[in-house]
Design a protein around this motif. Structure first.
Motif, PDB file in Angstrom:
ATOM      1  N   TYR A  85      18.619  14.128  -2.204  1.00 14.10           N
ATOM      2  CA  TYR A  85      17.489  13.377  -1.641  1.00 14.10           C
ATOM      3  C   TYR A  85      17.899  12.351  -0.696  1.00 14.10           C
ATOM      4  O   TYR A  85      17.358  12.232   0.356  1.00 14.10           O
ATOM      5  N   VAL A  88      18.252  14.257   2.859  1.00 17.21           N
ATOM      6  CA  VAL A  88      17.097  14.515   3.150  1.00 17.21           C
ATOM      7  C   VAL A  88      16.424  13.371   3.721  1.00 17.21           C
ATOM      8  O   VAL A  88      15.498  13.628   4.817  1.00 17.21           O
ATOM      9  N   LEU A  89      16.203  12.526   3.087  1.00 18.92           N
ATOM     10  CA  LEU A  89      15.463  11.363   3.456  1.00 18.92           C
ATOM     11  C   LEU A  89      16.073  10.707   4.545  1.00 18.92           C
ATOM     12  O   LEU A  89      15.179  10.366   5.681  1.00 18.92           O
ATOM     13  N   SER A  92      15.185  12.901   7.822  1.00 16.14           N
ATOM     14  CA  SER A  92      13.671  12.618   7.983  1.00 16.14           C
ATOM     15  C   SER A  92      13.565  11.201   8.793  1.00 16.14           C
ATOM     16  O   SER A  92      12.649  10.970   9.532  1.00 16.14           O
ATOM     17  N   TYR A  93      14.246  10.217   8.504  1.00 18.19           N
ATOM     18  CA  TYR A  93      13.946   8.819   9.100  1.00 18.19           C
ATOM     19  C   TYR A  93      14.611   9.116  10.541  1.00 18.19           C
ATOM     20  O   TYR A  93      13.920   8.615  11.481  1.00 18.19           O
ATOM     21  N   ALA A  95      14.531  11.590  12.167  1.00 13.90           N
ATOM     22  CA  ALA A  95      13.382  12.552  12.985  1.00 13.90           C
ATOM     23  C   ALA A  95      12.173  11.703  13.357  1.00 13.90           C
ATOM     24  O   ALA A  95      11.655  12.277  14.302  1.00 13.90           O
ATOM     25  N   GLY A  96      11.805  11.061  12.666  1.00 14.51           N
ATOM     26  CA  GLY A  96      10.527  10.251  12.757  1.00 14.51           C
ATOM     27  C   GLY A  96      10.576   8.784  12.355  1.00 14.51           C
ATOM     28  O   GLY A  96       9.267   8.205  12.126  1.00 14.51           O
ATOM     29  N   GLY A 100       8.426   9.517   9.589  1.00 16.41           N
ATOM     30  CA  GLY A 100       8.973  10.678   9.123  1.00 16.41           C
ATOM     31  C   GLY A 100       9.442  10.664   7.612  1.00 16.41           C
ATOM     32  O   GLY A 100       9.114  11.843   6.817  1.00 16.41           O
ATOM     33  N   MET A 101       9.608   9.410   6.855  1.00 15.73           N
ATOM     34  CA  MET A 101       9.851   9.352   5.620  1.00 15.73           C
ATOM     35  C   MET A 101       8.625   9.717   4.802  1.00 15.73           C
ATOM     36  O   MET A 101       8.430  10.355   3.900  1.00 15.73           O
ATOM     37  N   VAL A 103       5.908  11.445   5.916  1.00 17.19           N
ATOM     38  CA  VAL A 103       5.581  12.636   6.209  1.00 17.19           C
ATOM     39  C   VAL A 103       6.386  13.579   5.231  1.00 17.19           C
ATOM     40  O   VAL A 103       5.954  14.520   4.602  1.00 17.19           O
ATOM     41  N   LEU A 104       7.484  13.205   5.026  1.00 24.74           N
ATOM     42  CA  LEU A 104       8.447  14.018   4.043  1.00 24.74           C
ATOM     43  C   LEU A 104       7.832  13.833   2.502  1.00 24.74           C
ATOM     44  O   LEU A 104       7.608  14.939   2.057  1.00 24.74           O
ATOM     45  N   THR A 105       7.377  12.880   2.209  1.00 18.55           N
ATOM     46  CA  THR A 105       6.942  12.801   0.937  1.00 18.55           C
ATOM     47  C   THR A 105       5.846  13.273   0.792  1.00 18.55           C
ATOM     48  O   THR A 105       5.393  14.054  -0.295  1.00 18.55           O
TER      49      THR A 105
END
Length: 484
Positions: A85, A88-89, A92-93, A95-96, A100-101, A103-105
């Motif tokens: 996790y 992946v987190l 996402s950070y 990326a955005g 981004g975090m 949006v992932l959630t």
């Protein structure tokens, strides 16, 4: 014959994933509304140290085996079982950013609810009522929406339910259970709740043999079942990952202090609604005439008991209820609607409009939302170079220190601070004033105590002449004690 009557072909029978527009949009409204309403609350907890650990893994190309964040346990062995996790987190950070975090959630919750919807349709429910009940489940899940490894566990749980439904529908004749071992491998490296998977798989296979009297084969049942138990052992803790939940449950002081591990407070409307819905599901067969199978009833009772023991388990119950309700034949509300393009178009426009209305006014353009971390206190600690001598009481700001690159005293890594050391016990004694602050500080060579203002510890230290206020902010106070 042109005038010959032909039965109308049902679209729902073979639509697969092509008809996801309606439920996906209903779920999107629920998820976006929850994220927009209180974005900064989702960053509280352990999100930031998970983020920084993921960035550390990307930078070093390996999973950490020793603590590198705290000053109280630095260099001690640490087995991060949630590294998947974290990775992946952090991606996402990168990326955005913080958006981004979020949006992932949101994507993880939306995907979990969409998979549950697919399972409800597979059981026999119509698309629209199934989507409504899944949206209700999404609302009940709002109490659990945070940036935590559990987010991936909820999606894995939903996928497991769908696989077991497919296995039931195929009457054990397909090899669908072979999807469970790789799912267990991923789940075990995301969150400790993976122990649910082999337990549910074993119940499904046992139900096949004992209730349906089917002959079990290595290729279709026993092989996948053994793999579901063995493949999750490939994780940093090995066999210890199976015993971790039980060791945690046996830690009395931790279980007593952590609110999320307590029984649900039914004065909370969300917990009350979840409890009433579960109670209604248990008595529903008397009104619909469709008796649940032994396996479904056992799973529901097990999840209800788990929820009553700990509110933390309510998310799994909320995800299972739509499938159980579908099995029992509950088609209300909107049971008379068919899934038509026109209806989808109208609801699509309504969903998009609702999402636009629910967008937060304080967007995360520049950084994390205000209130997630006390910037003033962190700046004071960094400016005066006192991070390695400051006890952050209760660990509330430990992840904020990690985010700033400052060593913390304690944070949310339970396996390190509660199960492998006495730091958690000492910190709990300090916050509850059952131990003298000067004594705790002396044992760790600390001279500063950082306390949230509402804590009784802050009021106690303010009246002790040996402790002097060196920083006072809106949220917290930093005290300096006598020289060691």
């Amino acid at each position: 014959m042109s005038g010959r009557w032909r039965p109308r072909r049902r679209r729902l029978a073979g639509m697969g994933w092509r008809c996801l527009s309606l439920p996906a949009l209903l779920v999107l409204v629920v998820v976006a509304g929850r994220m927009a309403a209180d974005a900064h609350r989702m960053f509280h907890g352990d999100a930031l140290w998970h983020l920084m650990n993921g960035l550390w893994i990307l930078h070093h190309g390996r999973i950490p085996v020793h603590d590198h964040f705290s000053w109280s346990m630095t260099g001690r062995p640490w087995q991060d079982s949630e590294w998947g996790y974290d990775l992946v987190l952090s991606l996402s950070y990168l990326a955005g950013g913080y958006w981004g975090m979020l949006v992932l959630t949101g994507a993880l919750f939306a995907a979990a609810l969409a998979v549950v919807w697919r399972g409800a349709v597979l059981v026999g429910a119509k698309a629209v009522p199934a989507a409504v009940w899944v949206a209700v489940a999404g609302g009940l899940l709002s109490a659990y929406w945070k940036l935590r490894p559990q987010d991936m566990a909820y999606l894995a749980f939903a996928v497991m339910l769908l696989v077991l439904e497919r296995y039931r529908r195929d009457q054990g004749s397909s090899g669908i259970l072979w999807l469970l071992p790789p799912l267990g491998l991923l789940w075990a490296n995301f969150h400790g709740s993976f122990v649910i998977l082999p337990a549910f798989a074993a119940l499904a296979v046992a139900n096949d043999r004992l209730v349906h009297r089917r002959i079990l084969t290595v290729r279709r049942q026993l092989g996948p079942l053994v793999g579901t138990f063995l493949l999750p052992l490939v994780n940093p803790q090995g066999l210890g990952a199976y015993t971790y939940p039980f060791r945690l449950a046996a830690h009395e002081s931790f279980m007593a202090q952590m609110t999320e591990w307590r029984s649900p407070d039914f004065h909370d409307p969300l917990y009350l609604a979840l409890g009433l819905l579960a109670l209604g599901a248990l008595v529903l067969p008397r009104f619909t005439g469709r008796r649940p199978s032994v396996l479904r009833l056992v799973l529901l009772l097990g999840l209800v008991i788990a929820f009553l023991l700990s509110r933390r388990n309510g998310a799994f119950l909320a995800l299972y209820l739509p499938l159980y309700l579908a099995h029992c034949g509950l088609a209300w509300p909107l049971g008379g609607f068919h899934d038509r393009p026109a209806l989808n178009a109208v609801l699509t426009l309504a969903a998009v409009g609702a999402v636009l209305l629910l967008l937060p006014s304080n967007r995360l353009a520049a950084g994390m939302p205000a209130g997630a971390c006390p910037a003033g206190a962190l700046g004071f600690i960094a400016h005066h170079g006192i991070a390695g001598r400051t006890i952050d009481a209760d660990g509330l700001y430990g992840d904020c220190e990690i985010l700033r690159g400052l060593p913390d005293f304690i944070d949310g890594r339970v396996d390190l601070f509660a199960l492998a050391s006495s730091v958690y016990r000492e910190d709990t004694a300090l916050v509850s004033l059952s131990a003298a602050p000067s004594g705790v500080a002396a044992r760790y060579g600390a001279r500063y105590i950082w306390v949230p203002r509402p804590f009784g510890l802050a009021r106690y230290l303010a009246t002790d002449p040996r402790w002097q206020v060196v920083y006072r902010g809106r949220e917290s106070v930093i005290f300096r004690g006598p020289p060691g």
